[in-house]
Design a protein around this motif. Sequence first.
Motif, PDB file in Angstrom:
ATOM      1  N   PRO A 129     -64.318 -32.583  65.974  1.00  0.00           N
ATOM      2  CA  PRO A 129     -64.249 -32.713  65.253  1.00  0.00           C
ATOM      3  C   PRO A 129     -64.145 -31.555  63.706  1.00  0.00           C
ATOM      4  O   PRO A 129     -62.567 -31.641  63.453  1.00  0.00           O
ATOM      5  N   GLU A 130     -64.586 -30.963  64.151  1.00  0.00           N
ATOM      6  CA  GLU A 130     -64.312 -29.604  63.077  1.00  0.00           C
ATOM      7  C   GLU A 130     -63.747 -28.625  63.431  1.00  0.00           C
ATOM      8  O   GLU A 130     -62.979 -27.949  62.370  1.00  0.00           O
TER       9      GLU A 130
ATOM     10  N   ASN B 117     -60.991 -29.749  65.673  1.00  0.00           N
ATOM     11  CA  ASN B 117     -59.959 -30.584  65.689  1.00  0.00           C
ATOM     12  C   ASN B 117     -59.293 -30.633  64.331  1.00  0.00           C
ATOM     13  O   ASN B 117     -58.371 -30.585  64.660  1.00  0.00           O
ATOM     14  N   GLN B 118     -60.262 -30.737  63.276  1.00  0.00           N
ATOM     15  CA  GLN B 118     -59.202 -30.332  61.807  1.00  0.00           C
ATOM     16  C   GLN B 118     -59.390 -29.156  61.798  1.00  0.00           C
ATOM     17  O   GLN B 118     -58.438 -29.021  60.386  1.00  0.00           O
TER      18      GLN B 118
ATOM     19  N   LYS C  23     -57.251 -26.443  60.288  1.00  0.00           N
ATOM     20  CA  LYS C  23     -56.490 -25.975  60.221  1.00  0.00           C
ATOM     21  C   LYS C  23     -56.216 -23.954  59.618  1.00  0.00           C
ATOM     22  O   LYS C  23     -55.739 -23.084  60.978  1.00  0.00           O
TER      23      LYS C  23
ATOM     24  N   ASP D 103     -60.845 -22.673  56.740  1.00  0.00           N
ATOM     25  CA  ASP D 103     -61.651 -24.178  57.534  1.00  0.00           C
ATOM     26  C   ASP D 103     -62.906 -24.255  58.478  1.00  0.00           C
ATOM     27  O   ASP D 103     -63.712 -25.037  57.714  1.00  0.00           O
TER      28      ASP D 103
END
Length: 179
Positions: free
Chosen positions: A38-39, A41-42, A44, A118
């Motif tokens: 998830p890190e 995929n989230q 940017k 990110d």
Amino acid sequence: MADKHLIREKVLRNLNTIDKVEHRERSIKLAEKLFLLPEWNQAKVIGITLARHPEIETEAIILQAKKEGKTVLIPKTFYPSRKMEFKKMDSSHPLIKTKFGILEPHELAETVDKDAIDLLIVPGVVFNKAHFRIGFGGGFYDRFLADFKGETVSLCLYEQQIEFTPESHDKPVSILIEG
């Protein structure tokens, strides 16, 4: 307990004995595990190095990040301060080879504040179970990570996993992808 230098040298010797095709295939499998997080995929904005053998290859990660529309940043190092900043990887500014043979962004490439990153993909030579790392000995990432607030992830082969006692200034990575 052997010191970091001896551990680093031993692991680098072992990594250099891995067949290059096998090394590439294993690097790609680690990247595929990264893409499921998830890190990832989230995120940017991704900070990543341009790897040199025997480091885990980063080319597939960079290509996937660009395909997904992520901003890709690569480090530029400064001597003798051993500081590092991340700059946008873009086609308008060619990469420059340093005196150490490492490709880095052109000085005119846009610098991005560390708080905007990110996900930082942190290279290393050796990792322990607590996610501490031994790098290549320059201390650039140790300094950068000291006040970095974003997510950190490292990819490592089982040959890179050795128990060692970290030093007081060392910071572990958040996520360690093993393979």
